[in-house]
Design an enzyme around this catalytic site. Sequence first.
Site, PDB file in Angstrom:
ATOM      1  N   ASP A 186      -8.599   0.915   6.419  1.00  0.00           N
ATOM      2  CA  ASP A 186      -7.647   0.793   7.529  1.00  0.00           C
ATOM      3  C   ASP A 186      -8.222   1.415   8.797  1.00  0.00           C
ATOM      4  OD1 ASP A 186      -5.489   0.405   9.127  1.00  0.00           O
ATOM      5  OD2 ASP A 186      -4.149   1.783   8.115  1.00  0.00           O
ATOM      6  N   THR A 187      -8.687   2.658   8.710  1.00  0.00           N
ATOM      7  CA  THR A 187      -9.170   3.360   9.897  1.00  0.00           C
ATOM      8  C   THR A 187     -10.256   2.573  10.633  1.00  0.00           C
ATOM      9  OG1 THR A 187      -8.586   5.491   8.946  1.00  0.00           O
ATOM     10  CG2 THR A 187     -10.266   5.521  10.654  1.00  0.00           C
ATOM     11  N   GLY A 245      -7.849   8.479   7.065  1.00  0.00           N
ATOM     12  CA  GLY A 245      -8.004   8.792   8.481  1.00  0.00           C
ATOM     13  C   GLY A 245      -9.451   8.919   8.929  1.00  0.00           C
ATOM     14  N   ALA A 259     -11.428   4.991   2.323  1.00  0.00           N
ATOM     15  CA  ALA A 259     -12.839   4.607   2.178  1.00  0.00           C
ATOM     16  C   ALA A 259     -13.446   4.035   3.458  1.00  0.00           C
ATOM     17  CB  ALA A 259     -12.977   3.614   1.024  1.00  0.00           C
ATOM     18  N   SER A 260     -12.840   4.327   4.600  1.00  0.00           N
ATOM     19  CA  SER A 260     -13.464   3.874   5.845  1.00  0.00           C
ATOM     20  C   SER A 260     -14.712   4.696   6.138  1.00  0.00           C
ATOM     21  CB  SER A 260     -12.483   4.007   7.024  1.00  0.00           C
ATOM     22  OG  SER A 260     -11.613   2.894   7.072  1.00  0.00           O
ATOM     23  N   HIS A 319      -9.241   4.861  -2.264  1.00  0.00           N
ATOM     24  CA  HIS A 319      -8.530   4.936  -0.975  1.00  0.00           C
ATOM     25  C   HIS A 319      -9.361   5.767  -0.005  1.00  0.00           C
ATOM     26  CE1 HIS A 319      -4.308   3.475  -1.775  1.00  0.00           C
ATOM     27  NE2 HIS A 319      -4.905   3.339  -2.950  1.00  0.00           N
ATOM     28  N   ASN A 332     -10.362   0.525  -0.060  1.00  0.00           N
ATOM     29  CA  ASN A 332      -9.321   0.440   0.977  1.00  0.00           C
ATOM     30  C   ASN A 332      -9.852   0.782   2.361  1.00  0.00           C
ATOM     31  OD1 ASN A 332      -7.572  -0.038  -1.119  1.00  0.00           O
ATOM     32  ND2 ASN A 332      -6.115   1.547  -0.531  1.00  0.00           N
ATOM     33  N   ASP A 382       0.841  -1.192   0.000  1.00  0.00           N
ATOM     34  CA  ASP A 382       0.000   0.000   0.000  1.00  0.00           C
ATOM     35  C   ASP A 382       0.884   1.253   0.000  1.00  0.00           C
ATOM     36  OD1 ASP A 382      -2.444   1.373   0.214  1.00  0.00           O
ATOM     37  OD2 ASP A 382      -2.339   1.413   2.414  1.00  0.00           O
ATOM     38  N   HIS A 383       0.640   2.169  -0.910  1.00  0.00           N
ATOM     39  CA  HIS A 383       1.342   3.463  -0.958  1.00  0.00           C
ATOM     40  C   HIS A 383       2.869   3.352  -1.004  1.00  0.00           C
ATOM     41  CE1 HIS A 383      -2.189   6.018  -0.501  1.00  0.00           C
ATOM     42  NE2 HIS A 383      -2.627   5.165   0.407  1.00  0.00           N
TER      43      HIS A 383
HETATM   44  P1  13P Z   1      -8.943   4.830   5.549  1.00  0.00           P
HETATM   45  O1  13P Z   1      -8.075   5.722   6.382  1.00  0.00           O
HETATM   46  O2  13P Z   1     -10.205   5.535   5.157  1.00  0.00           O
HETATM   47  O3  13P Z   1      -9.234   3.527   6.209  1.00  0.00           O
HETATM   48  O4  13P Z   1      -8.155   4.524   4.184  1.00  0.00           O
HETATM   49  C1  13P Z   1      -7.194   3.515   4.130  1.00  0.00           C
HETATM   50  C2  13P Z   1      -6.394   3.543   2.881  1.00  0.00           C
HETATM   51  O5  13P Z   1      -6.713   4.196   1.907  1.00  0.00           O
HETATM   52  C3  13P Z   1      -5.175   2.718   2.849  1.00  0.00           C
HETATM   53  O6  13P Z   1      -4.441   2.918   1.686  1.00  0.00           O
HETATM   54  O1  G3H Z   2      -3.235   4.951   3.726  1.00  0.00           O
HETATM   55  C1  G3H Z   2      -2.586   4.710   4.724  1.00  0.00           C
HETATM   56  C2  G3H Z   2      -2.904   3.525   5.549  1.00  0.00           C
HETATM   57  O2  G3H Z   2      -3.950   3.809   6.444  1.00  0.00           O
HETATM   58  C3  G3H Z   2      -1.680   3.028   6.234  1.00  0.00           C
HETATM   59  O3  G3H Z   2      -1.341   3.835   7.298  1.00  0.00           O
HETATM   60  O4  G3H Z   2       1.046   4.360   6.921  1.00  0.00           O
HETATM   61  O5  G3H Z   2       0.040   4.481   9.229  1.00  0.00           O
HETATM   62  O6  G3H Z   2       0.425   2.274   8.122  1.00  0.00           O
HETATM   63  P1  G3H Z   2       0.148   3.736   7.927  1.00  0.00           P
HETATM   64 ZN    ZN Z   3      -4.584   4.881   0.907  1.00  0.00          ZN
END
Ligand code: 13P
Ligand code: G3H
Ligand code: ZN
Length: 309
Positions: free
Chosen positions: A256-257, A181, A213-214, A211, A254, A82-83
């Site tokens: 993560d949050t 975030g 997309a939480s 991205h 995506n 990711d990224h």
């Molecule tokens: P969120 O912060 O909305 O969960 O996005 C996660 C993300 O895009 C990871 O690449």
């Molecule tokens: O888009 C970023 C993801 O939420 C990953 O976050 O770089 O803190 O692991 P991180």
């Molecule tokens: Zn992202």
Amino acid sequence: MPLVSSTEMFKKAYEGKYAIGAFNVNNMEIIQGIVDAAKEEQSPLILQVSAGARKYARHIYLVKLVEAAVSDTGLPICLHLDHGEDFEICKACVDGGFNSVMIDGSKHPFEENIALTKKVVEYAHSKGVVVEAELGRLAGVEDDISVSARDAQFTDPDQAVEFVERTGCDSLAIAIGTSHGAYKFKGEPYLDFERLQRISELMPGYPIVLHGASTVIPEFVEKCNEYGGDVAGARGVPEEMLRKAGTMGVCKINIDTDLRLAMTASIREHLQNHPADFDPRTYLGAGRAAIKGMVQHKIKHVLNSSNRI
Ligand code: 13P
Ligand code: G3H
Ligand code: ZN
């Protein structure tokens, strides 16, 4: 059992008008919570690892944990960087067992983004690894953003076509109003669906990635705050918007949050309710269970990826 390429997953998702969840993973409990949910729902999955995750858990541990998840569940799983911010991290992941990488050149000018992405695509494709790239800037959206400011920030549809043609990237992350975030919108949530529609029409069959997309699920925000946290004013992408995006060419969503919030809320709750408890298995177990429930809900009601194996 090998990892499964996202190319196969995206083709089916595009035709079936659903999306594959791409969940960020940082440790064993997060991985297990996600794959246990996907196993029950018989859903394909992307497990993605950021530079921060590699730094925290170390590359080899995450690769081995994901391999264990594949053997344990038999699920089609893609392991994605990711990224990735430069060629070197993408190469390390291509060489180190990932079957998909993201090169995020979105902070660079258009031509530099193209040159960097092309270099990663050439290397990754020579090793049978697919590449996601990004065009446009993901940033929080102000309620009263002007049309010209929005145009400068969001992905330009004609540039998206040129970018994909010139780089050969396998999927493209676009900016239409989401951001990373827990604090995504100052006012009402807004996504530029007209722009998404235009991009999809210009590139029929091509997988688009969302991205940031939480949903920032209120239940977990409230629980964090109830049990000693301070997550004020958090706001994410409403579920109905994500469902709609999944029918419009967005094949990868995506998240993560929402994992972080679910895990933290449940650990806070557990520790407050069991002050004498100091066995990490009990509170990490509570975090894992919360992740499983949350991911299962997403698969069933947001991604629509249940029973797609
Ligand atoms: P969120 O912060 O909305 O969960 O996005 C996660 C993300 O895009 C990871 O690449
Ligand atoms: O888009 C970023 C993801 O939420 C990953 O976050 O770089 O803190 O692991 P991180
Ligand atoms: Zn992202």
